[in-house]
Design a protein around this motif. Structure first.
Motif, mmCIF file in Angstrom:
data_model
loop_
_atom_site.group_PDB
_atom_site.id
_atom_site.type_symbol
_atom_site.label_atom_id
_atom_site.label_comp_id
_atom_site.label_asym_id
_atom_site.label_seq_id
_atom_site.Cartn_x
_atom_site.Cartn_y
_atom_site.Cartn_z
ATOM 1 N N GLU A 288 -3.462 9.130 -7.816
ATOM 2 C CA GLU A 288 -2.635 8.716 -6.686
ATOM 3 C C GLU A 288 -2.681 7.198 -6.600
ATOM 4 O OE1 GLU A 288 -2.572 9.150 -1.794
ATOM 5 O OE2 GLU A 288 -3.991 10.314 -3.002
ATOM 6 N N ILE A 289 -1.517 6.575 -6.583
ATOM 7 C CA ILE A 289 -1.462 5.112 -6.481
ATOM 8 C C ILE A 289 -1.604 4.720 -5.021
ATOM 9 C CG2 ILE A 289 -0.074 3.046 -6.895
ATOM 10 C CD1 ILE A 289 1.276 4.545 -9.196
ATOM 11 N N LEU A 290 -2.626 3.933 -4.736
ATOM 12 C CA LEU A 290 -2.911 3.526 -3.355
ATOM 13 C C LEU A 290 -2.325 2.161 -3.028
ATOM 14 C CD1 LEU A 290 -6.640 4.683 -3.073
ATOM 15 C CD2 LEU A 290 -4.556 5.961 -2.546
ATOM 16 N N ALA A 291 -2.132 1.311 -4.049
ATOM 17 C CA ALA A 291 -1.533 -0.005 -3.812
ATOM 18 C C ALA A 291 -0.914 -0.516 -5.104
ATOM 19 C CB ALA A 291 -2.569 -0.991 -3.301
ATOM 20 N N ARG A 292 0.211 -1.242 -4.944
ATOM 21 C CA ARG A 292 0.909 -1.848 -6.081
ATOM 22 C C ARG A 292 0.983 -3.361 -5.888
ATOM 23 N NH1 ARG A 292 4.064 2.214 -8.694
ATOM 24 N NH2 ARG A 292 4.191 4.166 -7.495
ATOM 25 N N THR B 117 0.821 -1.200 0.000
ATOM 26 C CA THR B 117 0.000 0.000 0.000
ATOM 27 C C THR B 117 0.861 1.259 0.000
ATOM 28 O OG1 THR B 117 -0.158 0.362 2.389
ATOM 29 C CG2 THR B 117 -1.625 -1.298 1.425
ATOM 30 N N CYS B 118 0.219 2.394 -0.240
ATOM 31 C CA CYS B 118 0.921 3.676 -0.240
ATOM 32 C C CYS B 118 1.453 4.038 1.137
ATOM 33 C CB CYS B 118 0.004 4.779 -0.772
ATOM 34 S SG CYS B 118 -1.522 4.964 0.172
ATOM 35 N N GLU B 119 0.965 3.362 2.170
ATOM 36 C CA GLU B 119 1.466 3.575 3.521
ATOM 37 C C GLU B 119 2.479 2.508 3.914
ATOM 38 O OE1 GLU B 119 -2.088 3.900 5.937
ATOM 39 O OE2 GLU B 119 -2.217 6.038 5.475
ATOM 40 N N ASP B 120 2.980 1.776 2.884
ATOM 41 C CA ASP B 120 4.038 0.780 3.041
ATOM 42 C C ASP B 120 3.585 -0.412 3.890
ATOM 43 O OD1 ASP B 120 6.582 0.089 2.136
ATOM 44 O OD2 ASP B 120 7.493 0.579 4.074
ATOM 45 N N GLU B 121 2.301 -0.712 3.836
ATOM 46 C CA GLU B 121 1.770 -1.886 4.511
ATOM 47 C C GLU B 121 1.574 -3.007 3.491
ATOM 48 O OE1 GLU B 121 1.265 -2.131 7.728
ATOM 49 O OE2 GLU B 121 1.623 -0.026 8.252
ATOM 50 N N GLU B 122 1.656 -4.256 3.953
ATOM 51 C CA GLU B 122 1.418 -5.402 3.092
ATOM 52 C C GLU B 122 0.004 -5.924 3.304
ATOM 53 O OE1 GLU B 122 4.361 -8.407 3.444
ATOM 54 O OE2 GLU B 122 5.962 -7.171 2.588
ATOM 55 N N VAL B 123 -0.696 -6.158 2.203
ATOM 56 C CA VAL B 123 -2.081 -6.614 2.243
ATOM 57 C C VAL B 123 -2.218 -7.794 1.288
ATOM 58 C CG1 VAL B 123 -4.471 -6.015 1.682
ATOM 59 C CG2 VAL B 123 -3.007 -4.352 2.833
ATOM 60 N N LEU B 124 -2.969 -8.800 1.703
ATOM 61 C CA LEU B 124 -3.284 -9.935 0.846
ATOM 62 C C LEU B 124 -4.738 -9.817 0.430
ATOM 63 C CD1 LEU B 124 -1.501 -12.330 -0.055
ATOM 64 C CD2 LEU B 124 -2.672 -13.728 1.664
ATOM 65 N N SER B 125 -4.993 -9.846 -0.887
ATOM 66 C CA SER B 125 -6.344 -9.615 -1.400
ATOM 67 C C SER B 125 -6.740 -10.695 -2.399
ATOM 68 C CB SER B 125 -6.420 -8.235 -2.072
ATOM 69 O OG SER B 125 -7.663 -8.050 -2.725
ATOM 70 N N VAL C 86 -12.175 5.699 -6.387
ATOM 71 C CA VAL C 86 -11.203 4.660 -6.062
ATOM 72 C C VAL C 86 -11.457 3.503 -7.012
ATOM 73 C CG1 VAL C 86 -10.536 2.904 -4.374
ATOM 74 C CG2 VAL C 86 -10.807 5.284 -3.660
ATOM 75 N N LEU C 87 -10.423 3.129 -7.760
ATOM 76 C CA LEU C 87 -10.529 2.049 -8.737
ATOM 77 C C LEU C 87 -9.576 0.941 -8.322
ATOM 78 C CD1 LEU C 87 -10.496 4.228 -11.992
ATOM 79 C CD2 LEU C 87 -12.453 3.565 -10.567
ATOM 80 N N SER C 88 -10.131 -0.258 -8.114
ATOM 81 C CA SER C 88 -9.350 -1.371 -7.590
ATOM 82 C C SER C 88 -9.431 -2.560 -8.539
ATOM 83 C CB SER C 88 -9.867 -1.771 -6.206
ATOM 84 O OG SER C 88 -9.201 -2.914 -5.731
ATOM 85 N N CYS C 89 -8.285 -2.992 -9.060
ATOM 86 C CA CYS C 89 -8.263 -4.170 -9.931
ATOM 87 C C CYS C 89 -8.419 -5.472 -9.146
ATOM 88 C CB CYS C 89 -6.979 -4.176 -10.745
ATOM 89 S SG CYS C 89 -6.904 -2.802 -11.935
ATOM 90 N N PRO C 90 -7.791 -5.651 -7.974
ATOM 91 C CA PRO C 90 -8.116 -6.801 -7.130
ATOM 92 C C PRO C 90 -9.406 -6.566 -6.360
ATOM 93 C CG PRO C 90 -6.367 -5.520 -6.122
ATOM 94 C CD PRO C 90 -6.654 -4.867 -7.461
ATOM 95 N N HIS C 91 -9.759 -7.550 -5.536
ATOM 96 C CA HIS C 91 -11.034 -7.536 -4.820
ATOM 97 C C HIS C 91 -10.823 -7.503 -3.300
ATOM 98 C CE1 HIS C 91 -14.013 -8.299 -8.023
ATOM 99 N NE2 HIS C 91 -13.121 -9.101 -8.592
ATOM 100 N N PRO C 92 -10.456 -6.381 -2.702
ATOM 101 C CA PRO C 92 -10.339 -6.350 -1.239
ATOM 102 C C PRO C 92 -11.680 -6.492 -0.538
ATOM 103 C CG PRO C 92 -10.085 -4.143 -2.155
ATOM 104 C CD PRO C 92 -10.085 -5.089 -3.316
ATOM 105 N N GLU C 93 -12.789 -6.301 -1.270
ATOM 106 C CA GLU C 93 -14.127 -6.452 -0.673
ATOM 107 C C GLU C 93 -14.542 -7.909 -0.524
ATOM 108 O OE1 GLU C 93 -15.262 -6.832 -5.002
ATOM 109 O OE2 GLU C 93 -13.580 -6.115 -3.783
ATOM 110 N N ALA D 15 -2.084 -1.250 -8.870
ATOM 111 C CA ALA D 15 -3.244 -2.126 -8.716
ATOM 112 C C ALA D 15 -4.494 -1.376 -8.284
ATOM 113 C CB ALA D 15 -2.936 -3.223 -7.699
ATOM 114 N N ILE D 16 -4.322 -0.344 -7.468
ATOM 115 C CA ILE D 16 -5.452 0.432 -6.951
ATOM 116 C C ILE D 16 -5.066 1.905 -7.004
ATOM 117 C CG2 ILE D 16 -7.018 0.832 -5.012
ATOM 118 C CD1 ILE D 16 -6.357 -1.969 -4.006
#
Length: 677
Positions: free
Chosen positions: A177-181, A151-159, A206-213, A194-195
């Motif tokens: 603004e890139i929110l996640a790569r 994420t843009c806050e340098d956190e790791e997320v699994l989606s 907010v446009l998200s190619c993966p599905h965090p929902e 990615a987002i």
């Protein structure tokens, strides 16, 4: 004052997959309740309904974006785009992200899978290219995987991921603004975005190619161990970070997030009772034509147009053991049936999310006690109803005589109105009541937020086509929302002498506001009328939601009375007592209208609470002049006594009539949009 942005609308039309709609609904409900009402909207709603003024967020879920284009290109895209330009917020997942990009490049060179073309919405100023990872197949989980995001806050997320793309050359684009790569190597060129968040005019997306929902607990686990089940386990282990990131995305869109303690409760069983318990036998007998299964253990099933109902006698006959009963293939114990929390089950219908199998406890010898319905005291309600009726000169005897109560339901209007096989066999006056609603409905594509403390109910009314009174026939269908509005105002201001001071006002066509002299008006109640027709009779479902004792999202009647009428005991109104008072007043007002029509005492009393007399308004019609809709100015005169339309008198004396359906009303800014006759 503009309408509050209280609706979250999830697109549910051609191109959507049921799983994507469902997962968006469940996740947004868990994170945004009780601040917003989450519901779906179809292409017709986007094209024709006045959804924009109260919409806080428009969501396009996963699926296939060509279906979105077929349904919405042209007028639909124009409405969405102009709304975002004016400050609206858009959230697109997977196909919803492709759809909102300037150009789509999907599976280029892969034969029938290839989709390439420009998109009219074009919120992202560039290409969305996919798929980012191999294996995607329509209608399959073959390409599903858990993808690692930084994420843009340098956190790791699994989606969860299945078929999404990436935003080509997003780095350095203005207003992006890139929110996640993606952390893993992708199979297409163009970067790793990615987002993204896109600023677009006064609004954003907010446009998200993966599905965090996609919450892993809502995914269907295979019966045996597979790579897909392993993916679910991995997502479960990493769920807290994904949830926090999803909250971050919603905050980026300016939304208020719940504290995690107010997630929507599970749907509950329904409790069906009558003032005189033996009368319920006749109602159940009348349903015999639609009972699809009637077993010796007192279990009856009704599989109807929208929902399924399974009836259980709350007081079983001798020899019947509850241990032999099942619900959704799960054995039910006596303790389970006595609980108010028998789980009802979401079932998808076509592409919907709200088909439900409802367990219904029927009370033939008693009323539900407090152990079964802890949030609604049936005995107190029926006693109060009987007492208030005895004081009436109209001899009301129908509204509230039979109560179908659920602690948590989708929508009281939906349960009645969308199950024609049920209401066509019910007597007039059956009332559905709920403590919570998860999908409360309002006018057009509006939804009614139903936090704890709101009074939510729907009354079923048989209104004859023939009759000698002034309100008989189709006229009653048009005027019922006005009758209900007047009844709410009457019920409040006549509950006690001091309550005559409560400044309730009717906002046309179907809202009630608290309007103190030196403060902005705030919405107190909403009304929704649905109608069908059979055997020369209108079958009307009148839904009412009142902020009775809840402080949010606007204000409540009890809170106002506590602050402004401190000399009165508080709380001023209990749910049971006020429901009884309102149902009697509603039936009295309805009977008065049926006998005497609109003109006369009802019309005079209605204008006593009317908030628009003489109000200057600007009407936008469908005539385009110099590239914009023509604006006509005039003053509100009232409601036409025959058609029920709003009457506006133009500056030069022209008389216009405005329908309540198909128009957008922002009376707080003096603006009426769209259809003028």
């Amino acid at each position: 004052m503009s309408p509050q942005l209280m609706n979250i609308l999830i697109y549910n039309g051609d191109g959507c997959t049921p799983a994507s709609v469902r997962n968006a609904y469940l996740t947004l409900s868990s994170l945004l309740t009780p601040h917003y009402a989450i519901s779906t909207i179809n292409a017709s709603g986007i094209l024709t309904e006045p959804w924009q003024p109260s919409c806080a967020l428009l969501v396009f879920p996963g699926g296939a974006d060509l279906g979105y284009c077929r349904s919405l290109n042209g007028l639909g895209i124009s409405r969405i785009k102009n709304w975002v330009l004016s400050g609206g917020k858009y959230l697109g997942f997977c196909a919803g992200a492709y759809f909102a990009s300037e150009k789509v490049e999907f599976e280029v060179g892969k034969g029938p899978m290839e989709v390439v073309g420009r998109r009219e919405l074009a919120l992202y100023p560039g290409i969305c290219r996919g798929t980012a990872f191999p294996g995607f197949m329509y209608g399959s989980e073959a390409g599903a995987r858990a993808v690692a995001l930084k994420t843009c806050e340098d956190e790791e997320v699994l989606s969860y991921y299945n078929g999404g793309g990436l935003f080509v050359d997003a780095d350095g684009k203005d207003d992006v603004e890139i929110l996640a790569r993606y952390e893993e190597p992708v199979q297409v060129e163009g970067g790793d975005a990615a987002i993204v968040y896109v600023k677009y005019g006064l609004g954003g997306a907010v446009l998200s190619c993966p599905h965090p929902e996609f919450a892993p607990e809502n995914l269907e686990r295979p019966s045996s161990e597979t790579p897909y089940s392993k993916m679910i386990d991995n997502l479960l282990a990493a769920a807290p970070a994904r949830i926090d990131f999803t909250r971050f995305l919603l905050k980026k869109l300016g939304l208020t997030i719940s504290d995690g303690k107010t997630a929507p409760p599970p749907l509950s069983a329904l409790h069906f009772s009558s003032m005189y318990p033996e009368d319920l036998n006749y109602i159940i007998q009348g349903l015999n034509e639609v009972i699809t299964q009637d077993t010796p253990d007192a279990q009856k099933k009704l599989n109807l147009e929208h929902d399924e109902f399974i009836l259980y006698e709350a007081d079983p006959k001798p020899g019947v053991t509850f241990q032999s009963l099942t619900f959704d293939h799960t054995p039910l114990s006596l303790n389970t049936l006595q609980s108010s929390r028998i789980p009802a089950v979401f079932r998808e219908k076509d592409k919907g999310i709200d088909k439900v199998v409802w367990p219904v406890l029927t009370y033939h010898n008693s009323h539900p006690d407090k152990s079964r319905t802890p949030h609604f005291n049936h005995a107190a309600f029926y006693a109060t109803l009987d007492h208030i009726r005895s004081l009436s000169r109209y001899a009301p005897s129908l509204f509230g005589q039979h109560i179908l109560y659920g602690q948590t339901v989708t929508s009281t209007n939906t349960i009645l109105e969308q199950n024609f096989g049920l209401i066509s066999r019910l007597p007039s006056g059956v009332t559905a009541v709920a403590t919570h609603q998860t999908a409360g409905r309002g006018r057009g594509q509006n939804a009614w937020i139903s936090p704890e403390g709101a009074l939510i109910f729907s009354v079923f009314i048989r209104h004859g086509l023939q009759g000698t009174g002034g309100g008989a026939g189709s006229k009653g269908v048009v005027f019922l929302q006005y009758i209900a509005a007047l009844a709410i105002c009457r019920a409040i201001t006549t509950s006690a002498k001091a309550y005559a001071q409560v400044p309730v006002k009717i906002k046309w066509p179907n809202d009630i506001y608290l309007a103190p002299p030196h403060a902005p008006p705030t919405k107190l109640a909403g009304i929704l009328v649905n109608s069908s027709f059979a055997n020369n009779t209108f079958l009307l479902t009148l839904g009412i939601g009142i902020n009775l004792s809840n402080p949010h999202p606007t204000t409540s009647l009890n809170n106002y009375c506590a602050a402004s009428l401190p000399q009165l005991p508080h709380p001023a109104f209990t749910h049971e007592a006020f429901l009884a008072k309102l149902l009697v007043t509603l039936e009295e007002t309805y009977l008065e209208f049926v006998r005497n029509g609109w003109s006369g005492s009802i019309e005079k009393d209605y204008y006593r609470f009317w908030m628009h007399q003489g109000q200057e308004v600007a009407l936008e019609d469908d005539v385009v002049e110099k590239g914009i809709n023509r604006t006509l100015r005039g003053h509100v005169e009232g409601v036409d006594s025959e058609s029920g339309m709003l009457v506006v008198r133009g500056i030069k004396g022209t008389r216009w009539e405005v329908r309540s359906d198909g128009n957008s009303f922002d009376f707080m800014r003096g603006l009426v949009r769209k259809k003028v006759n």
